[in-house]
Design a protein around this motif. Structure first.
Motif: not given
Length: 254
Positions: A132, A162, A174, A181, A184
């Motif tokens: 992330i 995800i 991501m 968000i 991704a």
């Protein structure tokens, strides 16, 4: 007699500071040997041209230095951009005005951070690999384009879905930007730093590479061990606990 004054001291300090930033930039990018080559050229140029007044040798080395500077700018344009952004950020009015903003936004930001922390802890227990990336000052639009556009609210369940092992997006990164968000399955630049432990996989190298070329904060969940790591500023912090992750993200995204 040689006159040595305050101006000369300032001159030396400026050169030393520039060399230090160049050293740190090349160390983070795994090209430290190139730094020593540049330093050798500088020493030869100073000795030949300034001390012994060797005009021919000094002129040749001077031409190489001019070309080398252009090559360095091309090779390290991302790192240079990041340094300039960091320097300019210290005078940013937003940091001053943030003091007077209502705490409601801070509470919302904390809730988003906790959603990510809880998701990482859950994925850590199930050994679900994840990467992330949190955007800060440097825009990440070019990296968002390498994945699939999401544009959704930050949600623990969505993050877990995800990165679920059977999800088509679980192998990429991501990107979280502007409290959303953003995308991704994104592809990140991989670090070639030789100091990275060999037991760390591609996710860790991609996170470190991203932190070297941008000011983003990257959170990694290991698929092999379930351990949580954070890459920021070209450095990797391993075995991060939930309270530590919350603190790191809060400090970086305030």
């Amino acid at each position: 007699m040689i006159n040595f004054g305050i101006k000369d001291i300032v001159d030396i300090l400026i050169v030393a500071l520039l060399l230090f930033y160049l050293y740190r930039m090349m160390k983070n990018s795994g090209t430290l040997s190139l730094f020593y080559g540049v330093l050798a050229f500088i020493v030869v140029w100073v000795v030949a041209y300034e001390i012994f007044d060797m005009r021919l040798t000094g002129t040749i080395v001077d031409k190489f230095m001019s070309i080398g500077l252009i090559v360095l700018v091309i090779l390290f344009q991302d790192q240079i951009k990041r340094v300039l952004i960091d320097i300019g950020a210290h005078g940013n009015l937003k940091h001053f005005l943030r003091i007077f903003k209502h705490s409601k936004r801070n509470d919302s930001n904390h809730g988003e951070i906790m959603s990510v922390v809880y998701a990482c802890m859950s994925m850590s227990k199930s050994k679900t690999g994840a990467l992330i990336v949190f955007q800060r000052k440097v825009p990440l639009a070019e990296f968002e384009k390498t994945g699939d556009r999401i544009d959704a609210a930050i949600n623990m369940r969505l993050i877990e879905n995800i990165f679920f092992k059977n999800s088509p997006l679980h192998d990429g990164a991501m990107i979280i930007a502007n409290h959303r968000i953003a995308a991704a399955g994104c592809i990140l630049p991989v670090s070639h730093d030789m100091s990275i432990p060999k037991n760390l996989g591609l996710r860790h190298r991609a996170a470190l590479g991203m932190s070297q070329v941008t000011d983003a904060v990257c959170v990694i969940v290991s698929e092999e061990t379930g351990g949580i790591s954070v890459a920021q500023g070209g450095k990797m912090k391993l075995k991060v606990s939930a309270p530590d992750l919350e603190r790191i993200l809060s400090n970086a995204l305030e």
